[in-house]
Design a protein around this motif. Structure first.
Motif, short mmCIF file in Angstrom:
data_model
loop_
_atom_site.label_atom_id
_atom_site.label_comp_id
_atom_site.label_asym_id
_atom_site.label_seq_id
_atom_site.Cartn_x
_atom_site.Cartn_y
_atom_site.Cartn_z
N GLY A 35 0.78 -1.23 0.00
CA GLY A 35 0.00 0.00 0.00
C GLY A 35 0.81 1.28 0.00
N ARG A 36 2.14 1.19 -0.12
CA ARG A 36 2.96 2.41 -0.15
C ARG A 36 2.83 3.07 -1.52
N PRO A 37 2.44 4.35 -1.55
CA PRO A 37 2.17 5.02 -2.83
C PRO A 37 3.43 5.52 -3.52
N SER A 38 3.28 5.72 -4.82
CA SER A 38 4.33 6.30 -5.65
C SER A 38 3.64 7.01 -6.80
N VAL A 39 4.18 8.14 -7.24
CA VAL A 39 3.57 8.88 -8.34
C VAL A 39 4.68 9.38 -9.27
N ARG A 40 4.37 9.42 -10.56
CA ARG A 40 5.30 9.92 -11.57
C ARG A 40 4.50 10.34 -12.78
N MET A 41 5.15 11.09 -13.67
CA MET A 41 4.49 11.54 -14.90
C MET A 41 4.75 10.51 -16.01
N VAL A 42 3.70 10.23 -16.77
CA VAL A 42 3.79 9.38 -17.96
C VAL A 42 3.00 10.08 -19.06
N LEU A 43 3.08 9.54 -20.27
CA LEU A 43 2.37 10.14 -21.40
C LEU A 43 1.23 9.26 -21.87
N LEU A 44 0.06 9.85 -22.00
CA LEU A 44 -1.10 9.16 -22.55
C LEU A 44 -0.82 8.87 -24.03
N LYS A 45 -0.99 7.61 -24.43
CA LYS A 45 -0.73 7.23 -25.83
C LYS A 45 -1.94 6.64 -26.52
N GLY A 46 -3.04 6.53 -25.82
CA GLY A 46 -4.29 6.06 -26.40
C GLY A 46 -5.39 6.18 -25.37
N HIS A 47 -6.62 6.41 -25.84
CA HIS A 47 -7.73 6.47 -24.90
C HIS A 47 -9.04 6.22 -25.65
N GLY A 48 -10.02 5.79 -24.88
CA GLY A 48 -11.36 5.52 -25.41
C GLY A 48 -12.17 4.87 -24.32
N PRO A 49 -13.37 4.41 -24.65
CA PRO A 49 -14.24 3.81 -23.63
C PRO A 49 -13.64 2.60 -22.91
N ASP A 50 -12.64 1.95 -23.54
CA ASP A 50 -12.01 0.81 -22.88
C ASP A 50 -10.90 1.22 -21.93
N GLY A 51 -10.48 2.49 -21.95
CA GLY A 51 -9.49 2.94 -20.99
C GLY A 51 -8.45 3.88 -21.54
#
Length: 191
Positions: A35-51
């Protein structure tokens, strides 16, 4: 409106017109098995109703956390339009054909970098990385660069999507969409 994807498309198009760099940048929050969190920046490369899809080295920390605990949160923050979108849901690897197609669309230098990098692991010197990059150049000279077996993508299948619009005096507008069977339930949140 009960279709969060249409609203996402509208806001994303406006962000692409106004953000100076990387309108597809999103914060990705993960947690390890404890449960230890981590966050970073990534780039969206596709999207739609499936995710919502991004790609990475599956031997790095983020992939390890997602494989241990397959849930994530995404955050798009577009300061130029004073908006943000939060997305939460389960995560699964994309299929091989999807990963292959995206990898083939990347620049050759990015493809070679995927072979040269042991992402997130300790690097003794930048020179070593550049030597590995040169070795990958030599290995694949004159031939297409195949996708490394340790490199693929993840798809976040949203269960919650929140649209936040900045308003004067902190009287912000927050619209929440929650998965409800095959559809969505929409509501508002206090700022």
């Amino acid at each position: 409106m009960t279709d969060p994807f249409s609203l996402f498309d509208k806001w994303y198009a406006q962000a692409r017109d106004s953000e100076i760099n990387d309108s597809n940048a999103m914060a990705l929050a993960t947690a390890d098995a404890r449960g230890r969190p981590s966050v970073r920046m990534v780039l969206l490369k596709g999207h739609g109703p499936d995710g919502f899809v991004f790609y990475t080295n599956f031997e790095g920390r983020k992939a390890g956390e997602l494989l241990e605990n397959p849930h994530a949160a995404l955050l798009f923050h577009w300061k130029s339009v004073r908006r943000q979108i939060r997305i939460e849901g389960p995560v699964a690897p994309v299929d091989e054909a999807t990963a292959d197609a995206y990898f083939a669309s990347r620049s050759r230098d990015s493809q070679l970098g995927a072979w040269a990098s042991d992402q997130s692991r300790s690097l003794p010197s930048r020179d070593l990385f550049m030597e590995r990059y040169a070795a990958a150049q030599a290995r694949f000279e004159g031939v297409p660069v195949p996708r490394p077996p340790h490199w693929s993508g993840f798809r976040v299948a949203p269960e919650r999507i929140e649209f936040w619009q900045d308003r004067e005096h902190r009287l912000h507008e927050r619209r929440l969409f929650q998965r409800d069977g095959d559809g969505w339930r929409e509501g508002l949140l206090y700022p």
